[in-house]
Design a protein around this motif. Structure first.
Motif, short mmCIF file in Angstrom:
data_model
loop_
_atom_site.label_atom_id
_atom_site.label_comp_id
_atom_site.label_asym_id
_atom_site.label_seq_id
_atom_site.Cartn_x
_atom_site.Cartn_y
_atom_site.Cartn_z
N PRO A 22 31.51 -7.90 -49.45
CA PRO A 22 30.91 -6.73 -50.10
C PRO A 22 29.44 -6.52 -49.71
N PHE A 23 28.70 -7.60 -49.56
CA PHE A 23 27.29 -7.47 -49.17
C PHE A 23 27.17 -6.90 -47.77
N LEU A 24 27.97 -7.42 -46.84
CA LEU A 24 27.93 -6.94 -45.46
C LEU A 24 28.35 -5.47 -45.39
N LEU A 25 29.41 -5.11 -46.10
CA LEU A 25 29.88 -3.73 -46.11
C LEU A 25 28.81 -2.80 -46.69
N ALA A 26 28.13 -3.24 -47.74
CA ALA A 26 27.05 -2.43 -48.33
C ALA A 26 25.91 -2.24 -47.34
N GLY A 62 42.10 6.04 -47.04
CA GLY A 62 41.02 6.93 -46.64
C GLY A 62 40.38 6.43 -45.35
N PRO A 63 39.23 6.99 -44.98
CA PRO A 63 38.58 6.60 -43.73
C PRO A 63 38.23 5.11 -43.71
N MET A 64 38.58 4.44 -42.61
CA MET A 64 38.30 3.01 -42.43
C MET A 64 37.22 2.87 -41.37
N ILE A 74 36.52 -2.94 -40.53
CA ILE A 74 35.43 -3.58 -41.28
C ILE A 74 35.69 -3.40 -42.76
N GLY A 75 36.04 -2.21 -43.17
CA GLY A 75 36.30 -1.91 -44.56
C GLY A 75 36.34 -0.42 -44.78
N PRO A 76 36.74 0.01 -45.97
CA PRO A 76 36.78 1.45 -46.26
C PRO A 76 35.38 2.06 -46.22
#
Length: 78
Positions: A22-26, A62-64, A74-76
């Motif tokens: 979650p930190f990396l995605l943020a 949704g978009p990835m 990587i993530g949504p």
């Protein structure tokens, strides 16, 4: 002396985790936030993301967000 060929693509062999950090995605979302706001079209957004090493693909959720050039998820986006 050049590295051996088996060392050149070691990055390709690294698996992405099933659940993104979650930190990396943020951090990535923050990095591309200006591009998401400023893009004038889908093609413009894709060019902006590609310049930073990212891409988008459609998914059931949704978009990835993906890596370029390998296209690893990587993530949504949202």
């Amino acid at each position: 002396m050049a590295p051996s060929p088996d060392k050149w693509f070691i990055r390709d062999e690294v698996a992405m985790p099933a659940h993104p950090d979650p930190f990396l995605l943020a951090q990535i979302r923050q990095l591309i936030a200006q591009d998401l706001r400023a893009a004038s079209s889908h093609d413009d957004l894709m060019r902006r993301l590609a310049a930073k090493g990212f891409g988008l693909r459609d998914s059931d959720d949704g978009p990835m967000l993906t890596t370029l050039p390998h296209g690893r998820d990587i993530g949504p986006l949202h």
